[in-house]
Write an enzyme that holds these catalytic residues in place. Sequence first.
Site, PDB file in Angstrom:
ATOM      1  N   SER A 258     -12.640  32.669  10.303  1.00  0.00           N
ATOM      2  CA  SER A 258     -12.687  32.987  11.731  1.00  0.00           C
ATOM      3  C   SER A 258     -11.929  34.252  12.098  1.00  0.00           C
ATOM      4  O   SER A 258     -12.245  34.894  13.104  1.00  0.00           O
ATOM      5  CB  SER A 258     -12.134  31.806  12.539  1.00  0.00           C
ATOM      6  OG  SER A 258     -10.821  31.473  12.105  1.00  0.00           O
TER       7      SER A 258
ATOM      8  N   HIS B 138      -6.188  32.505  17.844  1.00  0.00           N
ATOM      9  CA  HIS B 138      -6.994  33.492  17.117  1.00  0.00           C
ATOM     10  C   HIS B 138      -6.880  34.839  17.831  1.00  0.00           C
ATOM     11  O   HIS B 138      -6.621  34.890  19.032  1.00  0.00           O
ATOM     12  CB  HIS B 138      -8.466  33.073  17.077  1.00  0.00           C
ATOM     13  CG  HIS B 138      -8.764  32.006  16.074  1.00  0.00           C
ATOM     14  ND1 HIS B 138      -8.509  30.669  16.318  1.00  0.00           N
ATOM     15  CD2 HIS B 138      -9.275  32.064  14.807  1.00  0.00           C
ATOM     16  CE1 HIS B 138      -8.864  29.963  15.260  1.00  0.00           C
ATOM     17  NE2 HIS B 138      -9.321  30.789  14.326  1.00  0.00           N
TER      18      HIS B 138
END
Length: 256
Positions: A33, A237
Amino acid sequence: MSAVSGLALIPLLFTAPAAAETADINYVALGDSYSSGLGTRDYDDSACKRGPAAYPELWAASNATASYDFVACAGATTDDVLANQISALEQGTDLVTITIGGNDVGFADVITTCRTGSNADCDEVGEEAENEVRDVLPGLLEETYTAITEAAPSAQVVVLGYPRLFEMGSCGFGSIGEPKRERLNQMADTLGDAIADHATAAGLTHVDVRDNFDGHGVCADDPWLNGTTVPLDESYHPNGAGHAEGYLPALTGALA
């Protein structure tokens, strides 16, 4: 033409081929990711959360490449890279980038436990993850790095690490407490150091992004990483700035 002006053209004649070489790069972006762009909130692929704001897309868009294959996928482990991504590599691949390893040691689950549990819970899962980094991850990384270099023997393989997630100090209502933030940063360092050691031992180019993100973690005034967000999978993230200002300059510098 004078002798001086003629000589002034000589450097241009010698530098021209370098520009031509960049146009011949066949680039493949592998990974999880942190490479796919999860967290940037703009996706072309809803399953793998690949998006145009991810650092591989930004690098490819600003460099003349002969081919570009973006196969990084959110949630990927080393097994996923071997099973589903290595096939994108060819004998003629010139450049490979990858972030991998965090999901193999359950780092996302560690963050969840630290966010919802006690300091003791956070310490416990952190220690378990660090044991995985020391005892299990080395073999997984070695297998993955070997498979990449065998599939693309002429490529420059760039292994990018992960940032520390948090800044210390005030962080607002509902945030993770400072002891847990410190513990999670320690775990990020353990993981980052292991990736650096094994990538370097494999003869690959390692790029450490921790200094790039310093001062821009969760709880910073200008964060390049998401805190706890909705949807939840985008939490912790890199956001668009993290890819554009953190990862992209680190990759560009490594290739300079």
